[in-house]
Design an enzyme around this catalytic site. Sequence first.
Site, PDB file in Angstrom:
ATOM      1  CG  PHE A 121      -2.358  -1.084   0.876  1.00  0.00           C
ATOM      2  CD1 PHE A 121      -3.120  -0.716  -0.239  1.00  0.00           C
ATOM      3  CD2 PHE A 121      -2.165  -1.408   1.704  1.00  0.00           C
ATOM      4  CE1 PHE A 121      -4.224  -1.201  -0.814  1.00  0.00           C
ATOM      5  CE2 PHE A 121      -3.821  -2.242   1.604  1.00  0.00           C
ATOM      6  CZ  PHE A 121      -4.606  -2.749   0.766  1.00  0.00           C
ATOM      7  CG  ASP A 122       3.277   4.071   1.374  1.00  0.00           C
ATOM      8  OD1 ASP A 122       3.372   4.833   0.941  1.00  0.00           O
ATOM      9  OD2 ASP A 122       4.021   4.761   1.706  1.00  0.00           O
ATOM     10  CB  ILE A 123       4.975   0.561  -4.995  1.00  0.00           C
ATOM     11  CG1 ILE A 123       4.364  -1.067  -3.407  1.00  0.00           C
ATOM     12  CG2 ILE A 123       5.769   0.198  -5.521  1.00  0.00           C
ATOM     13  CD1 ILE A 123       5.650  -1.828  -2.942  1.00  0.00           C
TER      14      ILE A 123
END
Length: 270
Positions: A98-100
């Site tokens: 959820f935070d690439i």
Amino acid sequence: MLEHLKGNGQEFINEVATIGRIHHFHIVRLLGFCSEGTRRALVYEFMPNGSLEKFIFSKTNSSSHRQLSWEKLKKIAFGVARGVEYLHQGCNQRILHFDIKPHNILLDHNFQPKISDFGLAKLCSKDISIVSLTAARGTAGYIAPELFSRNFGEVSYKSDVYSYGMMLLEMVGCRKNKDPAVEIQSQIYFPEWIYNRMRQGQELCLEFEEDGDEGIARKLAIVALWCIQWNPTERPSMPIVLQMLEADLQSLEIPPMPFVSSDVETGAIN
């Protein structure tokens, strides 16, 4: 250092225990952690070249002055894709990051990429494709549309695919995808600009030094544009992304328009 954590810390401990078991070349290795009262920290292996963002968003950097060669960018794209594939497919439980984004891709002394920062990660069963979230999580510019509104589809591992695609386009353009400082109006939103040029068969107007560089750029751009399709079902899974990265450029099709065009009557990019 982790801040603003809620609860008694049990979720933090569970997350550390899970991530601590992850062993993959393209995921940064967790060496230890601290949980003392409200002070919590994760200790990762040292990555001498820092994060990817400083190489593609440097003030001295531009599409005509790249700090990383296209060959290195290709290897970084492969490495990150393999890391995300492992999170989705290679663990007992599926891990959604959820935070690439470039800031969370760390580079070792050989510029091999390793995914870091699992502060927003969510664990789920491989048998469950749809994930329940109470609020959107991630960083603006990389968050998949379905995280804002279920009208675009359900939240799943395809949300990470979207973030990966947006990161890939920033690697190609050597700039933020949306940059109001760009002088030419049509280039403010880079995904739309590069999509239009590729659809019309135009040159990408990027800096190429070696034979084959333009082919690398076009391949990365095509893969990225598939990844950022607004409908999650139209995005490829990470194994398919890897297949596309390994395929011949000629075998790759340019996808449909992935987003609402800024040419529509509202004049807004949604």
